[in-house]
Design an enzyme around this catalytic site. Structure first.
Site, short mmCIF file in Angstrom:
data_model
loop_
_atom_site.label_atom_id
_atom_site.label_comp_id
_atom_site.label_asym_id
_atom_site.label_seq_id
_atom_site.Cartn_x
_atom_site.Cartn_y
_atom_site.Cartn_z
N ARG A 133 0.82 -1.24 0.00
CA ARG A 133 0.00 0.00 0.00
C ARG A 133 0.84 1.27 0.00
O ARG A 133 0.42 2.32 0.47
CB ARG A 133 -0.96 0.02 1.18
CG ARG A 133 -1.95 -1.12 1.13
CD ARG A 133 -3.21 -0.83 1.91
NE ARG A 133 -4.11 -1.96 1.81
CZ ARG A 133 -4.08 -3.01 2.63
NH1 ARG A 133 -3.21 -3.06 3.61
NH2 ARG A 133 -4.93 -3.99 2.46
N LYS A 155 3.00 11.67 -10.92
CA LYS A 155 2.18 10.81 -11.78
C LYS A 155 2.94 9.51 -12.04
O LYS A 155 4.09 9.55 -12.48
CB LYS A 155 1.87 11.50 -13.11
CG LYS A 155 0.77 12.53 -13.00
CD LYS A 155 0.33 13.01 -14.38
CE LYS A 155 -0.75 14.07 -14.26
NZ LYS A 155 -1.11 14.64 -15.57
N GLU A 197 9.99 20.31 -23.95
CA GLU A 197 9.26 20.54 -22.70
C GLU A 197 9.84 21.76 -21.96
O GLU A 197 9.12 22.48 -21.28
CB GLU A 197 9.31 19.30 -21.80
CG GLU A 197 8.68 18.05 -22.40
CD GLU A 197 7.14 18.02 -22.31
OE1 GLU A 197 6.54 18.97 -21.77
OE2 GLU A 197 6.55 17.03 -22.79
N LYS A 239 7.14 23.52 -12.93
CA LYS A 239 6.24 22.38 -12.74
C LYS A 239 5.80 22.29 -11.28
O LYS A 239 4.63 22.03 -10.99
CB LYS A 239 6.91 21.08 -13.20
CG LYS A 239 5.98 19.91 -13.00
CD LYS A 239 6.13 18.79 -13.97
CE LYS A 239 5.03 17.76 -13.72
NZ LYS A 239 5.18 16.55 -14.50
N GLU A 249 -4.73 17.23 -10.33
CA GLU A 249 -5.39 17.64 -11.57
C GLU A 249 -6.90 17.76 -11.38
O GLU A 249 -7.68 17.25 -12.18
CB GLU A 249 -5.07 16.63 -12.68
CG GLU A 249 -4.90 17.29 -14.02
CD GLU A 249 -4.20 16.38 -15.02
OE1 GLU A 249 -3.10 16.74 -15.45
OE2 GLU A 249 -4.75 15.32 -15.35
N ARG A 254 -3.41 22.08 -13.59
CA ARG A 254 -2.31 21.20 -14.00
C ARG A 254 -2.37 20.89 -15.50
O ARG A 254 -1.35 20.59 -16.12
CB ARG A 254 -2.32 19.91 -13.16
CG ARG A 254 -1.09 19.06 -13.39
CD ARG A 254 -0.84 18.05 -12.28
NE ARG A 254 0.28 17.19 -12.64
CZ ARG A 254 0.93 16.39 -11.81
NH1 ARG A 254 0.58 16.33 -10.55
NH2 ARG A 254 1.94 15.64 -12.24
N ASN A 258 -0.01 20.53 -20.32
CA ASN A 258 -0.24 19.77 -21.55
C ASN A 258 -0.34 20.66 -22.78
O ASN A 258 -0.90 20.25 -23.80
CB ASN A 258 -1.49 18.90 -21.40
CG ASN A 258 -1.20 17.67 -20.55
OD1 ASN A 258 -0.07 17.19 -20.51
ND2 ASN A 258 -2.21 17.19 -19.86
N HIS A 261 0.11 19.24 -26.24
CA HIS A 261 0.06 17.79 -26.11
C HIS A 261 -1.16 17.14 -26.77
O HIS A 261 -1.13 15.96 -27.10
CB HIS A 261 0.13 17.38 -24.63
CG HIS A 261 1.52 17.50 -24.05
ND1 HIS A 261 2.21 18.70 -24.03
CD2 HIS A 261 2.35 16.59 -23.49
CE1 HIS A 261 3.39 18.51 -23.46
NE2 HIS A 261 3.50 17.24 -23.13
N HIS A 265 -0.11 14.07 -28.87
CA HIS A 265 -0.55 12.68 -28.65
C HIS A 265 -1.19 12.12 -29.92
O HIS A 265 -0.99 10.95 -30.26
CB HIS A 265 -1.52 12.59 -27.48
CG HIS A 265 -0.86 12.86 -26.15
ND1 HIS A 265 -1.52 13.41 -25.08
CD2 HIS A 265 0.42 12.67 -25.73
CE1 HIS A 265 -0.68 13.53 -24.07
NE2 HIS A 265 0.50 13.10 -24.44
N HIS A 278 8.66 11.76 -28.26
CA HIS A 278 7.59 12.53 -27.61
C HIS A 278 7.84 14.04 -27.70
O HIS A 278 6.95 14.81 -28.08
CB HIS A 278 7.43 12.09 -26.15
CG HIS A 278 6.41 12.88 -25.40
ND1 HIS A 278 5.06 12.83 -25.70
CD2 HIS A 278 6.53 13.77 -24.38
CE1 HIS A 278 4.40 13.64 -24.90
NE2 HIS A 278 5.27 14.22 -24.08
#
Ligand code: GLY
Length: 373
Positions: A133, A155, A197, A239, A249, A254, A258, A261, A265, A278
């Site tokens: 956990r 993340k 980035e 960031k 988010e 947040r 992106n 993005h 993507h 990327h």
């Protein structure tokens, strides 16, 4: 990785704090920072005596140095290698990690150390988040992209077939160690890809930083130590500022990370993952987003040209001659920012400011793509 740097390079060290109450942590940045890992561990995870080192096979040398450092301070260690590439972010990899961790008596006195790029960071982070956990995590990102983005902010996760990052957890690291020496051997295309980035942070939040990037292109491309530490630290600070306000988010803030993005993507999925790096897709995506903002009257031509010039000076692509606007539009419908069937874009209104813009008409988005072909 021996610390071969002269005292004069200590000025290339930077410290960034991420303030999240009891989940706060430091990001230590600079050449030779890995050597300070033992003191970082004794401060951040004082009860741990066992390290699970999850590493990308491409950076085995850095993982072995990490293991030696742990041994030097009386830690037991477990080494788990992960094949390079996005395909490692899958259920069978996480199962393998958890089973190895169990077999090697991992418990709450253990810490997971992720040594590698974003794939290893996301996978090892999720392994740490789920095991018993939740056990502590230290991120040791070795690519520019992971140093300025995925290692910071908590993340973690894996992919399911056809759905990227769909299973995961928010699990903040206890410490991030960015040893800029790891960039010395990073392939040029991968390094440059990470710069997309870095530019993103300048465009969305930091006008002065964008000017710094414009004035220091040569130092950045030649990986000059102080320039490297500075661009990574400024990116991490930006960031951190966003994550501190919207850790999970939930407020929408947040999502500004992106920028570019949604297009990126879609480009990655249409071109086939791995064809475009990327960061390359993000660079083209930022150009498309800037085109869209101009078409909507939000920014002028100077904004678009300024961003494009910097990206191109940093040797990033801004055009995708094969991008079919209709195909990209369809691919974009799977974006996480689709709400009740309507696409929303992160769009600039000036350097240093972006907004989540709903209800963008298909004709405008496809025209923005067309302008980047
Ligand atoms: N890479 C975007 C985020 O961490 O929110």
């Amino acid at each position: 990785m021996a610390n071969m740097h002269s005292p004069s390079e200590t000025w290339a060290n930077e410290l960034v704090r991420v303030n999240l109450e009891e989940r706060s942590y430091s990001i230590n940045i600079g050449p030779g920072q890995l050597e300070h890992l033992p003191s970082g561990l004794s401060e951040c995870v004082p009860k741990c005596r066992h390290g699970v080192i999850v590493f990308d096979e491409n950076v085995r040398g850095i993982a072995e140095r990490t293991q030696n450092l742990l041994t030097g301070v009386g830690f037991r260690s477990t080494m788990i290698d992960v094949p390079s590439g996005e395909s490692s972010k899958c259920i069978s990899s996480i199962e393998r990690l958890w089973c190895r961790m169990l077999a090697d008596h991992t418990d709450r006195g253990s810490v997971v150390l992720a040594v590698g790029g974003g794939v290893v960071g996301d996978l090892a982070g999720f392994a740490a988040a789920g095991f018993a956990r939740g056990i502590p995590l230290v991120q040791i990102p070795t690519t520019l992209l992971s140093q300025v983005d995925s290692s910071v902010g908590g993340k973690t996760g894996i992919n399911l077939p056809g759905a990227k990052n769909i299973v995961g957890a928010f699990w903040q690291p206890s410490l991030v160690v960015v040893d800029t020496q790891s960039l010395a051997t990073l392939p040029a295309r991968e390094y440059v890809s990470g710069l997309a980035e870095v530019v993103k942070y300048g465009v969305i939040l930091l006008p002065e930083f964008l000017a710094y990037l414009e004035q220091n292109v040569a130092a950045i491309l030649s990986k000059q130590p102080a320039a490297l530490s500075h661009i990574i630290a400024e990116s991490c600070r930006a960031k951190a500022a966003v994550v501190q306000q919207d850790e999970r988010e939930t407020t929408g803030l947040r999502a500004i990370l992106n920028y570019g993005h949604t297009f990126a993507h879609a480009l990655e999925s249409v071109c086939g993952y791995g064809t475009l790096f990327h960061g390359e897709a993000v660079s083209i995506g930022m150009h498309m987003a800037a085109n869209l903002a101009q078409l909507m009257g939000r920014v002028d031509e100077d904004f678009v040209r300024r961003q494009q010039t910097l990206l191109e000076q940093l040797q990033l692509p801004t055009k995708s001659p094969h991008a079919d606007p209709e195909e990209l539009w369809l691919a974009m419908q799977h974006d996480k920012k689709v709400e009740h069937g309507a696409l929303r874009f992160i769009l600039p209104s000036r350097i240093g400011h972006v907004e989540l813009v709903p209800g963008v008409a298909k004709g405008l988005a496809t025209a923005a793509i067309q302008a980047a072909r």
